[in-house]
Design an enzyme around this catalytic site. Structure first.
Site, PDB file in Angstrom:
ATOM      1  N   ARG A 139      -6.547  -0.038   4.950  1.00 21.74           N
ATOM      2  CA  ARG A 139      -5.381  -0.854   4.589  1.00 21.74           C
ATOM      3  C   ARG A 139      -4.142   0.037   4.458  1.00 21.74           C
ATOM      4  NH1 ARG A 139      -7.207  -5.581   0.446  1.00 21.74           N
ATOM      5  NH2 ARG A 139      -5.374  -6.541   1.336  1.00 21.74           N
ATOM      6  N   PRO A 140      -3.647   0.538   5.615  1.00 24.01           N
ATOM      7  CA  PRO A 140      -2.493   1.437   5.561  1.00 24.01           C
ATOM      8  C   PRO A 140      -1.226   0.711   5.101  1.00 24.01           C
ATOM      9  CG  PRO A 140      -3.026   0.877   7.838  1.00 24.01           C
ATOM     10  CD  PRO A 140      -4.090   0.248   6.981  1.00 24.01           C
ATOM     11  N   ILE A 141      -0.227   1.487   4.646  1.00 25.60           N
ATOM     12  CA  ILE A 141       1.051   0.870   4.250  1.00 25.60           C
ATOM     13  C   ILE A 141       2.226   1.555   4.964  1.00 25.60           C
ATOM     14  CG2 ILE A 141       0.247  -0.001   2.013  1.00 25.60           C
ATOM     15  CD1 ILE A 141       1.871   2.346   0.756  1.00 25.60           C
ATOM     16  N   ASP A 142       1.935   2.102   6.161  1.00 28.29           N
ATOM     17  CA  ASP A 142       2.969   2.819   6.909  1.00 28.29           C
ATOM     18  C   ASP A 142       4.175   1.931   7.240  1.00 28.29           C
ATOM     19  OD1 ASP A 142       0.678   1.766   8.529  1.00 28.29           O
ATOM     20  OD2 ASP A 142       2.077   2.112  10.169  1.00 28.29           O
ATOM     21  N   GLN A 143       3.944   0.639   7.456  1.00 23.16           N
ATOM     22  CA  GLN A 143       5.072  -0.239   7.820  1.00 23.16           C
ATOM     23  C   GLN A 143       5.990  -0.500   6.624  1.00 23.16           C
ATOM     24  OE1 GLN A 143       5.520  -1.134  11.185  1.00 23.16           O
ATOM     25  NE2 GLN A 143       3.900   0.406  11.203  1.00 23.16           N
ATOM     26  N   ARG A 172     -10.874 -12.513  -9.266  1.00 18.73           N
ATOM     27  CA  ARG A 172      -9.545 -11.997  -8.913  1.00 18.73           C
ATOM     28  C   ARG A 172      -8.669 -13.110  -8.342  1.00 18.73           C
ATOM     29  NH1 ARG A 172      -9.508  -8.180  -4.518  1.00 18.73           N
ATOM     30  NH2 ARG A 172      -7.370  -8.788  -4.791  1.00 18.73           N
ATOM     31  N   ASP A 186      -8.401 -14.879   5.688  1.00 20.03           N
ATOM     32  CA  ASP A 186      -8.898 -15.151   4.333  1.00 20.03           C
ATOM     33  C   ASP A 186      -9.760 -16.411   4.272  1.00 20.03           C
ATOM     34  OD1 ASP A 186      -7.558 -12.908   3.576  1.00 20.03           O
ATOM     35  OD2 ASP A 186      -5.867 -13.936   2.644  1.00 20.03           O
ATOM     36  N   LYS A 204      -2.397 -17.536  -5.030  1.00 13.77           N
ATOM     37  CA  LYS A 204      -2.572 -16.146  -5.472  1.00 13.77           C
ATOM     38  C   LYS A 204      -1.616 -15.193  -4.738  1.00 13.77           C
ATOM     39  CE  LYS A 204      -5.816 -12.416  -4.472  1.00 13.77           C
ATOM     40  NZ  LYS A 204      -5.422 -11.970  -3.136  1.00 13.77           N
ATOM     41  N   ASN A 205      -1.608 -15.279  -3.399  1.00 13.17           N
ATOM     42  CA  ASN A 205      -0.851 -14.265  -2.661  1.00 13.17           C
ATOM     43  C   ASN A 205       0.664 -14.471  -2.741  1.00 13.17           C
ATOM     44  OD1 ASN A 205      -3.116 -12.797  -2.159  1.00 13.17           O
ATOM     45  ND2 ASN A 205      -3.443 -13.612  -0.090  1.00 13.17           N
ATOM     46  N   CYS A 217      -9.402  -5.488  -2.490  1.00  8.79           N
ATOM     47  CA  CYS A 217     -10.681  -5.701  -1.813  1.00  8.79           C
ATOM     48  C   CYS A 217     -10.899  -4.671  -0.713  1.00  8.79           C
ATOM     49  CB  CYS A 217     -10.702  -7.103  -1.196  1.00  8.79           C
ATOM     50  SG  CYS A 217     -10.980  -8.389  -2.412  1.00  8.79           S
ATOM     51  N   ARG A 276      -4.115  -4.363  -5.324  1.00 12.36           N
ATOM     52  CA  ARG A 276      -3.372  -4.067  -4.104  1.00 12.36           C
ATOM     53  C   ARG A 276      -1.885  -4.421  -4.247  1.00 12.36           C
ATOM     54  NH1 ARG A 276      -4.191  -1.873   0.156  1.00 12.36           N
ATOM     55  NH2 ARG A 276      -2.786  -2.235   1.880  1.00 12.36           N
TER      56      ARG A 276
END
Ligand code: EPU
Length: 433
Positions: A122-126, A398, A306, A22-23, A117, A93
């Site tokens: 779940r930041p995305i600053d990077q 999912r 996970d 999946k990922n 989920c 996501r």
């Protein structure tokens, strides 16, 4: 509400075929946006996250053709502007990978802040830091991320403040079509990072070092189509391994890369489970009481977050006291509150859960709070005496292809109960799946 009904107590026995990861799929599908030509993707898992992403690409103007159950042809050459309904993107996501892909090809992107989920902040600053290093202007307003390249995307050095799978993949994508060399330091090393790099390289990219903590991307002008097969899902495999262990069963888990499973295999062995590496399969056998163990989740090659809930469910049945430390996500113990309804003895204090093993679970109505929590509840249901109903199963769908079919083949008594069409009719309609 749709739900699974499980009558537990039968050890799982037989063979299970693992689907594509999946990922990896949820990154590779958005990456096809950068390719001028047809991409044939094989071993694509049939899960709702994949359907959503394919739908998003179609809304952008891509042609998506299903070749067979797990093979799809994607042609994004006619996409002129990477615009898709924000409502659709918000549901998943991985839509954030459209930023890296679209910045490279179109110099701009507009994506809603990602959903997915709920397992903590779940930041995305990077991700944003990486795009900025390459010369993009990024703004977040009203839940929408606007990214734009002023002149051209130019490679640079990005040092990630923490190891992030998503940021590593997103920056790798943007860098593929940027000018010059990009270096990602403190990169994530998960198998799906290597799979995305292999996919992009097979289409003409020049990415070196994926799978180590320093990745170098030498920008290319264009990517051409081709065929690529997605790696097997490490976490789906681990989930069946944990289910075999918890139910005291014997399962041959096929179509896997055993090396990717080392972190899970060694934990199960510590718990007294026999795991044999057979090349492209692993045989998992559990015929005595499970032993206690401690887990600390970490980026690959550490123990994966996970897999924490699925092994956590098994540890609830192990002899003695086990301690889990969740160091990746803030909120990944909600499944333990559900398992308490089934007889688990657990104490949670912040990032630590202390589990006192019990002899068995008893069936109860429980609800999923996220994808892997759902998998843990199903495992518990397979062990429990009596009937367990698992609600909010859209989370499970999912990420697990044909969970019901695969578990039934292993002897499980599990069925999918559809919500009644007319609530007046009373009980749900029984449906096969
Ligand atoms: N983080 C930041 N800033 C960022 C990015 C991450 O602070 O810009 C932090 C996160 O808050 C977290 C840690 O870094 O504490 C790791 O996050 P990462 O970016 O690695 O996670 P992700 O890319 O959002 C992917 C998987 C998750 C999996 C994690 C960790 C996808 C679509 N999701 O998420 O998978 O838990 O990596 O391995 O690939 C799942 O499959 O059930 C799932 C949740």
């Amino acid at each position: 509400m749709d739900r699974y009904v499980i009558r537990g107590g039968t050890p799982l026995k037989g063979e299970v075929e693992i689907s594509g990861a999946k990922n990896a799929a949820v990154a590779i599908i958005p990456a096809t946006l950068m390719v001028e030509g047809v991409c044939r993707l094989e071993n694509v898992p049939q899960i709702s996250d994949v359907s959503l992403l394919l739908n998003i690409l179609e809304q952008m103007g891509a042609t998506v053709r299903t070749v067979n159950r797990n093979t799809v042809d994607i042609d994004c050459s006619k996409v002129e502007k990477p615009v898709a309904p924000l409502e659709l993107m918000r549901k998943i996501r991985a839509s954030y990978y459209l930023i890296g892909a679209a910045l490279g090809r179109f110099g701009q992107a507009e994506v809603s802040m990602p959903g997915g989920c709920d397992i903590g902040a779940r930041p995305i600053d990077q991700h944003i830091k990486g795009f900025k290093v390459m010369g993009a202007e990024v703004e977040v307003a009203n839940g929408i991320i606007h990214a734009k390249v002023k002149d051209e995307l130019v490679g640079g050095t990005v040092y990630l403040d923490m190891i992030s799978v998503g940021a590593t993949m997103n920056i790798m994508m943007a860098a593929t079509l940027a000018k010059g060399k990009t270096t990602i330091e403190n990169a994530a090393k998960e198998p799906h990072i290597v799979d995305l790099a292999n996919f992009l390289n097979s289409m003409g990219a020049d990415i070196r070092g994926a799978g180590t903590s320093v990745i170098r991307v030498y920008g290319t002008e264009r990517l051409d189509g081709g065929a690529y097969s997605i790696i097997p899902d490490q976490i789906e495999a681990g989930t069946y391994m944990a289910a075999a262990a918890a139910t005291g069963g014997e399962v041959l888990v096929k179509n896997v890369i055993p090396k990717h499973l080392d972190c899970i295999t060694s934990k199960l062995q510590e718990m007294g489970v026999t795991v044999r590496d057979l090349g492209e399969a692993v045989l998992v056998k559990s015929d005595g009481p499970l032993s206690r163990a401690n887990i600390k989740t970490m980026p690959y090659p550490g123990f994966p977050t996970d897999m924490q809930p699925q092994i956590g469910a098994a540890l609830c049945l192990a002899q003695g006291t086990s301690i889990i430390t969740e160091s990746v996500w803030d909120s990944r113990y909600r499944y333990l509150d559900e398992l308490k309804k089934m007889g688990a003895e657990v104490q949670i204090d912040g990032k630590t859960a202390v589990i006192e093993g019990v002899k068995s679970f008893t069936g109860a109505p429980v609800a999923c709070s996220d994808l892997r929590a759902g998998a843990a509840l199903v495992i518990a249901g397979l062990v429990a005496e009596g009937e367990t109903t698992v609600e909010k199963i859209h989370y499970i769908e999912r990420g697990y292809e044909d969970l019901i079919g695969k578990l039934r083949k292993l002897g499980a008594d599990i069925e999918y109960l559809k919500a009644p069409i007319d609530p007046e009719q009373g009980d749900a309609l029984r449906a096969t799946s």
